[in-house]
Motif scaffolding. Sequence first.
Motif, PDB file in Angstrom:
ATOM      1  N   ILE A  41      -3.201  -1.063  14.107  1.00 53.36           N
ATOM      2  CA  ILE A  41      -3.321  -2.205  13.193  1.00 53.36           C
ATOM      3  C   ILE A  41      -2.231  -2.150  12.132  1.00 53.36           C
ATOM      4  O   ILE A  41      -1.564  -3.151  11.850  1.00 53.36           O
ATOM      5  N   ARG A  42      -2.012  -0.985  11.565  1.00 51.72           N
ATOM      6  CA  ARG A  42      -0.994  -0.812  10.526  1.00 51.72           C
ATOM      7  C   ARG A  42       0.397  -1.151  11.069  1.00 51.72           C
ATOM      8  O   ARG A  42       1.170  -1.847  10.432  1.00 51.72           O
ATOM      9  N   LYS A  43       0.715  -0.677  12.264  1.00 46.55           N
ATOM     10  CA  LYS A  43       2.038  -0.923  12.838  1.00 46.55           C
ATOM     11  C   LYS A  43       2.257  -2.402  13.165  1.00 46.55           C
ATOM     12  O   LYS A  43       3.379  -2.898  13.077  1.00 46.55           O
ATOM     13  N   LEU A  44       1.200  -3.108  13.544  1.00 41.88           N
ATOM     14  CA  LEU A  44       1.333  -4.507  13.925  1.00 41.88           C
ATOM     15  C   LEU A  44       1.572  -5.437  12.736  1.00 41.88           C
ATOM     16  O   LEU A  44       2.240  -6.461  12.869  1.00 41.88           O
ATOM     17  N   LEU A  45       1.029  -5.078  11.576  1.00 46.48           N
ATOM     18  CA  LEU A  45       1.095  -5.977  10.423  1.00 46.48           C
ATOM     19  C   LEU A  45       2.472  -6.011   9.776  1.00 46.48           C
ATOM     20  O   LEU A  45       3.153  -4.997   9.658  1.00 46.48           O
ATOM     21  N   LYS A  46       2.835  -7.210   9.326  1.00 46.72           N
ATOM     22  CA  LYS A  46       4.016  -7.378   8.492  1.00 46.72           C
ATOM     23  C   LYS A  46       3.732  -6.751   7.132  1.00 46.72           C
ATOM     24  O   LYS A  46       2.570  -6.595   6.748  1.00 46.72           O
ATOM     25  N   PRO A  47       4.777  -6.444   6.359  1.00 46.13           N
ATOM     26  CA  PRO A  47       4.524  -6.040   4.976  1.00 46.13           C
ATOM     27  C   PRO A  47       3.728  -7.128   4.255  1.00 46.13           C
ATOM     28  O   PRO A  47       3.995  -8.317   4.433  1.00 46.13           O
ATOM     29  N   ASN A  48       2.735  -6.725   3.499  1.00 45.72           N
ATOM     30  CA  ASN A  48       1.797  -7.621   2.813  1.00 45.72           C
ATOM     31  C   ASN A  48       0.865  -8.365   3.772  1.00 45.72           C
ATOM     32  O   ASN A  48       0.185  -9.291   3.364  1.00 45.72           O
ATOM     33  N   GLY A  49       0.840  -7.956   5.043  1.00 47.44           N
ATOM     34  CA  GLY A  49      -0.099  -8.531   5.992  1.00 47.44           C
ATOM     35  C   GLY A  49      -1.520  -8.080   5.676  1.00 47.44           C
ATOM     36  O   GLY A  49      -1.735  -7.081   4.990  1.00 47.44           O
ATOM     37  N   ARG A  50      -2.492  -8.827   6.172  1.00 50.23           N
ATOM     38  CA  ARG A  50      -3.885  -8.540   5.854  1.00 50.23           C
ATOM     39  C   ARG A  50      -4.679  -8.170   7.096  1.00 50.23           C
ATOM     40  O   ARG A  50      -4.478  -8.716   8.165  1.00 50.23           O
ATOM     41  N   TRP A  51      -5.603  -7.241   6.883  1.00 53.62           N
ATOM     42  CA  TRP A  51      -6.576  -6.845   7.900  1.00 53.62           C
ATOM     43  C   TRP A  51      -7.940  -7.202   7.354  1.00 53.62           C
ATOM     44  O   TRP A  51      -8.336  -6.770   6.275  1.00 53.62           O
ATOM     45  N   ILE A  52      -8.666  -8.014   8.109  1.00 53.08           N
ATOM     46  CA  ILE A  52     -10.021  -8.420   7.738  1.00 53.08           C
ATOM     47  C   ILE A  52     -10.969  -7.829   8.764  1.00 53.08           C
ATOM     48  O   ILE A  52     -10.776  -8.007   9.962  1.00 53.08           O
ATOM     49  N   ASN A  53     -11.992  -7.128   8.292  1.00 49.80           N
ATOM     50  CA  ASN A  53     -12.947  -6.482   9.195  1.00 49.80           C
ATOM     51  C   ASN A  53     -14.372  -6.880   8.830  1.00 49.80           C
ATOM     52  O   ASN A  53     -14.718  -7.024   7.662  1.00 49.80           O
ATOM     53  N   TYR A  54     -15.207  -7.029   9.868  1.00 46.97           N
ATOM     54  CA  TYR A  54     -16.640  -7.237   9.675  1.00 46.97           C
ATOM     55  C   TYR A  54     -17.371  -6.562  10.823  1.00 46.97           C
ATOM     56  O   TYR A  54     -17.090  -6.837  11.989  1.00 46.97           O
ATOM     57  N   GLY A  55     -18.287  -5.676  10.493  1.00 48.07           N
ATOM     58  CA  GLY A  55     -19.081  -5.049  11.542  1.00 48.07           C
ATOM     59  C   GLY A  55     -19.582  -3.679  11.138  1.00 48.07           C
ATOM     60  O   GLY A  55     -19.165  -3.110  10.125  1.00 48.07           O
ATOM     61  N   PRO A  56     -20.477  -3.133  11.936  1.00 47.15           N
ATOM     62  CA  PRO A  56     -21.045  -1.811  11.665  1.00 47.15           C
ATOM     63  C   PRO A  56     -20.151  -0.702  12.222  1.00 47.15           C
ATOM     64  O   PRO A  56     -19.156  -0.970  12.888  1.00 47.15           O
ATOM     65  N   LEU A  57     -20.540   0.517  11.934  1.00 51.44           N
ATOM     66  CA  LEU A  57     -19.885   1.689  12.512  1.00 51.44           C
ATOM     67  C   LEU A  57     -20.899   2.405  13.401  1.00 51.44           C
ATOM     68  O   LEU A  57     -21.510   3.387  13.009  1.00 51.44           O
ATOM     69  N   LEU A  58     -21.093   1.877  14.599  1.00 46.88           N
ATOM     70  CA  LEU A  58     -22.071   2.448  15.537  1.00 46.88           C
ATOM     71  C   LEU A  58     -21.446   3.471  16.476  1.00 46.88           C
ATOM     72  O   LEU A  58     -22.146   4.271  17.066  1.00 46.88           O
ATOM     73  N   TYR A  59     -20.157   3.429  16.629  1.00 45.92           N
ATOM     74  CA  TYR A  59     -19.413   4.357  17.480  1.00 45.92           C
ATOM     75  C   TYR A  59     -20.008   4.427  18.891  1.00 45.92           C
ATOM     76  O   TYR A  59     -20.848   5.240  19.205  1.00 45.92           O
ATOM     77  N   HIS A  60     -19.513   3.559  19.720  1.00 51.77           N
ATOM     78  CA  HIS A  60     -20.019   3.357  21.080  1.00 51.77           C
ATOM     79  C   HIS A  60     -19.939   4.588  21.966  1.00 51.77           C
ATOM     80  O   HIS A  60     -20.688   4.714  22.912  1.00 51.77           O
ATOM     81  N   TRP A  61     -19.016   5.496  21.686  1.00 54.13           N
ATOM     82  CA  TRP A  61     -18.830   6.655  22.545  1.00 54.13           C
ATOM     83  C   TRP A  61     -19.581   7.879  22.049  1.00 54.13           C
ATOM     84  O   TRP A  61     -19.576   8.922  22.695  1.00 54.13           O
ATOM     85  N   GLU A  62     -20.245   7.772  20.932  1.00 52.36           N
ATOM     86  CA  GLU A  62     -20.995   8.902  20.350  1.00 52.36           C
ATOM     87  C   GLU A  62     -22.080   9.345  21.319  1.00 52.36           C
ATOM     88  O   GLU A  62     -22.848   8.544  21.827  1.00 52.36           O
TER      89      GLU A  62
END
Length: 120
Positions: A41-62
């Motif tokens: 995600i960090r590499k894809l964003l332009k400088p000053n680009g935004r990352w918006i997230n919504y969701g739980p941390l259930l960790y599907h592989w746990e």
Amino acid sequence: MVAGEFIEVYDDPKQYGTWDCIVTCYFIDTAHNIMEYLDTIRKLLKPNGRWINYGPLLYHWEGVYGERSVELSLDELMRVVRAIGFTVETETTHVATYAANPQSMLKYTYHNAFFVRQYT
């Protein structure tokens, strides 16, 4: 939208620094190693680009035998996110259902993290 595993599809040098915004919804906990998702995600964003997230941390592989799974708490995740160059714009949690039948007596709720981060 592209079908496929996130890292395989998007960890592509031709796409680095080309995205203004990335939105992840009920998604980041699907990673075997959430740090790899953050790095992509960090590499894809332009400088000053935004990352918006919504969701739980259930960790599907746990707990899945033979599968690796890096699982961070929300506090740990936010420390890592800040350490790799994101600044906080918004950070809240929400209780929400993902899929529920209003007629049912059984309803699952999730404690979702909502945040907007700017990559500087």
